[in-house]
Design an enzyme around this catalytic site. Sequence first.
Site, mmCIF file in Angstrom:
data_model
loop_
_atom_site.group_PDB
_atom_site.id
_atom_site.type_symbol
_atom_site.label_atom_id
_atom_site.label_comp_id
_atom_site.label_asym_id
_atom_site.label_seq_id
_atom_site.Cartn_x
_atom_site.Cartn_y
_atom_site.Cartn_z
ATOM 1 N N GLY A 1 -10.861 37.211 -15.228
ATOM 2 C CA GLY A 1 -10.043 37.648 -16.350
ATOM 3 C C GLY A 1 -10.080 39.142 -16.628
ATOM 4 O O GLY A 1 -9.850 39.554 -17.769
ATOM 5 N N ARG B 1 1.287 17.672 -10.768
ATOM 6 C CA ARG B 1 1.434 18.985 -11.404
ATOM 7 C C ARG B 1 2.137 18.886 -12.747
ATOM 8 O O ARG B 1 1.806 19.603 -13.692
ATOM 9 C CB ARG B 1 2.282 19.907 -10.519
ATOM 10 C CG ARG B 1 1.516 20.555 -9.412
ATOM 11 C CD ARG B 1 2.439 21.483 -8.620
ATOM 12 N NE ARG B 1 1.841 21.744 -7.326
ATOM 13 C CZ ARG B 1 0.946 22.697 -7.112
ATOM 14 N NH1 ARG B 1 0.560 23.485 -8.093
ATOM 15 N NH2 ARG B 1 0.443 22.869 -5.923
ATOM 16 N N ARG C 1 -2.623 28.728 -10.016
ATOM 17 C CA ARG C 1 -1.877 27.480 -9.800
ATOM 18 C C ARG C 1 -0.400 27.805 -9.660
ATOM 19 O O ARG C 1 0.123 28.632 -10.424
ATOM 20 C CB ARG C 1 -2.046 26.506 -10.984
ATOM 21 C CG ARG C 1 -3.444 26.172 -11.360
ATOM 22 C CD ARG C 1 -4.221 25.505 -10.265
ATOM 23 N NE ARG C 1 -3.661 24.226 -9.837
ATOM 24 C CZ ARG C 1 -4.038 23.597 -8.713
ATOM 25 N NH1 ARG C 1 -4.935 24.144 -7.913
ATOM 26 N NH2 ARG C 1 -3.509 22.448 -8.392
ATOM 27 N N HIS D 1 0.597 40.639 -9.150
ATOM 28 C CA HIS D 1 0.302 40.216 -7.782
ATOM 29 C C HIS D 1 -0.302 41.401 -7.031
ATOM 30 O O HIS D 1 0.210 42.520 -7.118
ATOM 31 C CB HIS D 1 1.590 39.743 -7.096
ATOM 32 C CG HIS D 1 1.346 39.245 -5.718
ATOM 33 N ND1 HIS D 1 0.755 38.019 -5.470
ATOM 34 C CD2 HIS D 1 1.580 39.810 -4.505
ATOM 35 C CE1 HIS D 1 0.635 37.848 -4.164
ATOM 36 N NE2 HIS D 1 1.139 38.915 -3.556
ATOM 37 N N THR E 1 9.939 33.747 -11.349
ATOM 38 C CA THR E 1 11.045 32.812 -11.110
ATOM 39 C C THR E 1 10.469 31.623 -10.338
ATOM 40 O O THR E 1 9.276 31.595 -10.028
ATOM 41 C CB THR E 1 12.163 33.479 -10.274
ATOM 42 O OG1 THR E 1 11.627 33.799 -8.984
ATOM 43 C CG2 THR E 1 12.698 34.731 -10.945
ATOM 44 N N GLN F 1 -6.097 49.843 -10.430
ATOM 45 C CA GLN F 1 -4.697 50.153 -10.771
ATOM 46 C C GLN F 1 -4.030 49.003 -11.517
ATOM 47 O O GLN F 1 -3.179 49.223 -12.375
ATOM 48 C CB GLN F 1 -3.901 50.484 -9.495
ATOM 49 C CG GLN F 1 -4.320 51.777 -8.856
ATOM 50 C CD GLN F 1 -4.324 52.930 -9.840
ATOM 51 O OE1 GLN F 1 -3.345 53.160 -10.546
ATOM 52 N NE2 GLN F 1 -5.426 53.658 -9.908
#
Length: 195
Positions: A12, A65, A91, A109, A141, A173
């Site tokens: 985290g 899921r 997930r 990401h 998305t 960063q």
Amino acid sequence: MKRIAILISGGGSNMLALVRSMTGDHPARPVLVASNDPQADGLVKACDLGVPTAAVDHRPFGRDRAAFEAELLRHIAAANPDILCLAGFMRVLTPDFVARFEGRMLNIHPSLLPKYPGLHTHQRALEAGDTEAGCTVHEVTAILDDGPILGQARVPVLPGDTSDSLAARVLVQEHHLYPAVLRRYAGGDRSPVLL
Ligand code: GAR
């Protein structure tokens, strides 16, 4: 004031950077940190900062899921967020879940998307001989690690880098980029942040 829920799976550190940034004239405040791993260190850190937390272990749900997400959604809905931030949430979300938060869910990401969606981004950058790496914040998305790019930060790949040393340089960063993007986004500005 925008209400922010943050989803995590582990340490985290990005969540911490986001929560710490939301003070003063920032147009948002954290209302929930939720994890699919009840043991995630980030839950303790969020709790220490006074942010409400929730844990929904994905494992008892097996391959279902939708059932896992329904339970997660129950906690999220109770916090009534305007924006959902994925911060090391590991997930993959179903298209149904993504559709509920269309245009108000962000992800960070650890690559310069569209390069290297998915896992092992730093190893792949090293194997490709890239001289530059970085991280991307984008709108989520239904396509994994796709969606409009809201910001990127770049770092050099240095001689002798391992995936760990590169990951550590990129992570520094990430902690600048994600708060900068969220501040802008929560204020209604979707133009990209380039660091
Ligand atoms: C970060 O490097 C984040 O970019 C990455 O996981 C790490 C979480 O660290 N996310 C992904 O790989 C998502 N596909 P943190 O828990 O310390 O923020």
